[in-house]
Design an enzyme around this catalytic site. Structure first.
Site, short mmCIF file in Angstrom:
data_model
loop_
_atom_site.label_atom_id
_atom_site.label_comp_id
_atom_site.label_asym_id
_atom_site.label_seq_id
_atom_site.Cartn_x
_atom_site.Cartn_y
_atom_site.Cartn_z
N CYS A 1 28.55 -17.14 -39.29
CA CYS A 1 29.51 -16.29 -38.69
C CYS A 1 30.06 -16.84 -37.31
O CYS A 1 30.86 -16.45 -36.63
CB CYS A 1 29.19 -14.83 -38.52
N GLU B 1 26.78 -6.60 -37.08
CA GLU B 1 27.01 -8.10 -36.92
C GLU B 1 28.13 -8.53 -37.98
O GLU B 1 27.75 -8.81 -38.98
CB GLU B 1 25.66 -8.86 -37.05
N LYS C 1 18.11 -3.90 -48.26
CA LYS C 1 19.02 -4.02 -49.22
C LYS C 1 19.41 -5.65 -49.26
O LYS C 1 20.06 -5.76 -48.38
CB LYS C 1 20.26 -3.26 -49.14
N GLU D 1 38.78 -15.68 -41.30
CA GLU D 1 37.76 -16.41 -41.02
C GLU D 1 37.47 -16.97 -42.32
O GLU D 1 37.66 -16.72 -43.37
CB GLU D 1 36.19 -15.44 -40.98
P1 NAD Z 1 29.95 -8.98 -47.33
O1 NAD Z 1 30.31 -8.06 -46.20
O2 NAD Z 1 30.86 -8.96 -48.46
O3 NAD Z 1 28.66 -8.96 -47.68
C1 NAD Z 1 27.43 -8.98 -46.97
C2 NAD Z 1 26.22 -8.08 -47.43
O4 NAD Z 1 26.66 -6.79 -47.66
C3 NAD Z 1 25.80 -8.43 -48.93
O5 NAD Z 1 24.54 -8.37 -49.03
C4 NAD Z 1 26.37 -7.70 -49.69
O6 NAD Z 1 25.69 -7.23 -50.84
C5 NAD Z 1 26.50 -6.29 -49.01
N1 NAD Z 1 27.56 -5.48 -49.23
C6 NAD Z 1 28.78 -5.75 -49.67
N2 NAD Z 1 29.43 -4.62 -50.12
C7 NAD Z 1 28.67 -3.49 -49.40
C8 NAD Z 1 28.93 -2.28 -49.72
N3 NAD Z 1 29.94 -1.49 -50.03
N4 NAD Z 1 27.86 -1.39 -49.25
C9 NAD Z 1 26.53 -1.95 -48.84
N5 NAD Z 1 26.60 -3.29 -48.63
C10 NAD Z 1 27.47 -4.08 -49.28
O7 NAD Z 1 29.99 -10.39 -46.61
P2 NAD Z 1 29.90 -11.87 -47.19
O8 NAD Z 1 31.41 -12.41 -47.40
O9 NAD Z 1 28.88 -11.93 -48.28
O10 NAD Z 1 29.47 -12.56 -45.89
C11 NAD Z 1 30.23 -13.32 -44.99
C12 NAD Z 1 30.40 -12.54 -43.99
O11 NAD Z 1 29.33 -11.90 -43.29
C13 NAD Z 1 31.19 -12.99 -43.02
O12 NAD Z 1 32.43 -12.07 -42.32
C14 NAD Z 1 30.46 -13.54 -41.71
O13 NAD Z 1 31.22 -13.67 -40.38
C15 NAD Z 1 29.59 -12.21 -41.86
N6 NAD Z 1 28.21 -12.62 -41.00
C16 NAD Z 1 28.13 -12.31 -39.81
C17 NAD Z 1 27.14 -12.52 -39.06
C18 NAD Z 1 26.91 -12.14 -37.79
O14 NAD Z 1 25.41 -12.06 -37.47
N7 NAD Z 1 27.82 -11.49 -36.97
C19 NAD Z 1 26.00 -13.14 -39.71
C20 NAD Z 1 26.25 -13.71 -41.02
C21 NAD Z 1 27.52 -13.41 -41.66
#
Ligand code: NAD
Length: 498
Positions: free
Chosen positions: A295, A261, A184, A393
């Site tokens: 992240c 992650e 997805k 964050e």
């Molecule tokens: P987010 O959690 O809102 O979204 C991330 C992904 O999840 C997107 O593709 C989104 O479409 C999907 N998503 C959102 N809601 C969902 C649901 N209810 N069910 C299934 N999928 C869903 O995060 P964001 O704000 O877009 O991204 C930033 C965050 O991601 C930060 O907290 C960052 O630290 C984290 N991040 C972590 C890593 C890691 O490796 N630990 C790497 C990159 C980003």
């Protein structure tokens, strides 16, 4: 100079779902728009998938799984290796797609292509080396062996901040292990993933082994279907802790294997004895990469008394020289945030900090003159732990600096958060480096460098930063399960005669 976004191979721009090796529309027939965050211009549209599409993708992956897992590791390795090569051959176009939909500066987008390919190369090497175990049984007439098998169909849910890298870091180990997948993609960045899938097909990935469903508004619905499906045996998610927690709950009915992650709140500790050039260079790399949207971005920078003023002076000098603009412009060092809402959130965090006593050393304002998603890279001094950006964050180009005197004061403050992904330490004292490393409650510690990620380095967090490790020799374990084989009644009499 501003370059027009053009692909050498325009067939790589695909606005469809990829199910069972066919490019298809969603069952709903609806589509969503994808915009360039720098200009707001439309890049294209993609299918707004629903639960029916997700189910079709799951079924395709399930049908492809038995044949894929039955191939030898060596065969899977060759396909992954060819895929890596094709990514590198198409590097320029992939970098264009990444920069276009994510906004990052072109050198950053180029770097991401190399980074993304490296996981397919790495796991092509792992695919042929999946070893089980032989264990001594407590009875001499018994034998124990442990087979390593792929977990099955895996659901991969990826974010927008690395439109290629976050996909291959999951796909590489999944395919090497023999799993088939449903991806997805993030609604903001679906096109890079589709281009990768097209190259995968050319590399020889069989029909149904990789499937992609696009969605923006229906994302929670797709997530729910993947988590609730008894066919999907594993979910791997990169994104926020909030969504990770939700997916964990949704996966509990089917007791899935999970890799999460999640968010970080990375501390940097710069001691008096640090090499300040290294420290400043490292903070610039870890804080401002992807305009602060990674992240592992430095979120709280603790600097010891004696070097506090000089560290800030040097950092400010570099940050002041950043060139903010459209990532397609070759002079741009830092592109926009992913969208206007992200820039607004960063502005709120800075306002809150300033109201509570922080000082703006450089930056500290939106760049509406360039576009609504731009924020000027910023250094804040006199930051304190009651400010929101200390606890949350930031996910934007803000470097908050705090002063400290004693080692334990910095370590305790660094550990005072409920996440634990990356952390950074700058010191020339090796004893201190070891001691502080052991005291930090983080999954990763970088010493005298601001660059954490590498295919060989296990990536992942502790506490609410998630579960599992990606990349490295450990990454493949997340896609394998053990099968124990106990063989009884082996002829011991015979052994006695030897
Ligand atoms: P987010 O959690 O809102 O979204 C991330 C992904 O999840 C997107 O593709 C989104 O479409 C999907 N998503 C959102 N809601 C969902 C649901 N209810 N069910 C299934 N999928 C869903 O995060 P964001 O704000 O877009 O991204 C930033 C965050 O991601 C930060 O907290 C960052 O630290 C984290 N991040 C972590 C890593 C890691 O490796 N630990 C790497 C990159 C980003």
């Amino acid at each position: 100079m501003l370059q027009e976004r053009r692909l050498k191979n325009p067939s790589l721009l695909i606005g469809k779902n990829y199910i069972n090796a066919e490019w298809v529309e969603s069952a709903s027939g609806k589509r969503f728009e994808v915009h360039d965050p720098a200009t707001g211009k439309l890049i294209g549209t993609c299918p707004e998938s629903n639960s029916q599409d997700a189910q079709k993708a799951i079924d395709a992956a399930a049908a492809a799984f038995p044949a894929w897992r039955s191939r030898s590791g060596r065969e899977r390795a060759r396909i992954l290796r060819r895929w890596n090569d094709l990514i590198l051959e198409n590097a320029q176009d992939l970098a264009t797609l990444i920069g276009w939909e994510n906004g990052k500066a072109s050198f950053d987008a180029n770097g991401e292509v190399q980074f993304a390919a490296s996981f397919l190369e790495w796991f092509s090497e792992e695919a042929a080396h999946i070893h089980g175990d032989v264990a001594p049984h407590s009875s001499t007439s018994f034998r124990v062996s442990v087979l390593k098998e792929p977990v099955g169909v895996a659901g991969l849910i990826v974010p927008w901040n690395f439109p290629a890298g976050m996909i291959t870091r999951k796909l590489g180990p999944a395919l090497a292990a023999g799993c088939s997948v449903v991806i997805k993609t993030a609604g903001e960045t679906p096109f890079t993933a589709n281009a990768l899938a097209l190259l995968g097909e050319k590399a020889g990935v069989p029909k149904g082994v990789v499937n992609i469903v696009c969605a923006l508004e229906n994302t929670p619905e797709i997530g729910q279907v993947l988590c609730a499906s008894p066919i999907v045996r594993k979910i791997s998610f990169t994104g926020s802790t909030r969504v990770g927690r939700l997916l964990m709950k949704q996966s509990s009915d089917t007791i899935k294997k999970l890799s999460l992650e999640l968010g970080g709140n990375a501390p940097v500790i710069v001691f008096n004895d640090a090499d300040l050039d290294l420290a400043v260079k490292g903070v610039v790399a870890s804080k401002f990469k992807g305009t602060g949207q990674t992240c592992v971005c430095a979120n709280r920078i603790f600097v010891q008394d004696e070097v506090y003023d000089e560290f800030i002076r040097r950092l400010v000098e570099i940050v002041r020289a950043f060139k903010v603009g459209n990532g397609a412009d070759t002079d741009t060092t830092h592109g926009p945030l992913i969208h206007e809402a992200a820039a607004s959130k960063v502005a709120e965090l800075v306002d809150d900090a300033v109201q509570k006593g922080a000082k703006i050393a450089v930056g500290g304002r939106r760049r509406q003159d360039i576009g609504p998603a731009f924020y000027q890279p910023t250094v804040l001094t006199d930051v304190s732990s009651d400010m929101r950006l200390f606890q949350e964050e930031i996910f934007g180009p803000i470097a908050p600096i705090l002063r400290f005197s004693a080692e334990d004061e910095a370590v305790n403050a660094a550990n005072a958060c409920d996440v634990g992904l990356a952390s950074y330490v700058y010191t020339q004292d090796i004893t201190r480096a070891h001691r502080v490393t052991e005291l930090l409650h983080f999954g990763m510690v970088a010493i005298n460098t601001g660059v954490m990620s590498d295919a060989a380095a296990p990536f992942g967090g502790v506490k609410q930063s998630g579960l599992g490790r990606e990349g490295s020799k450990y990454g493949i374990a997340d896609y394998l399960q053990s099968k124990t084989v106990v063989t009884g009644n082996i002829n011991v009499t015979h052994r006695a005669h030897i």
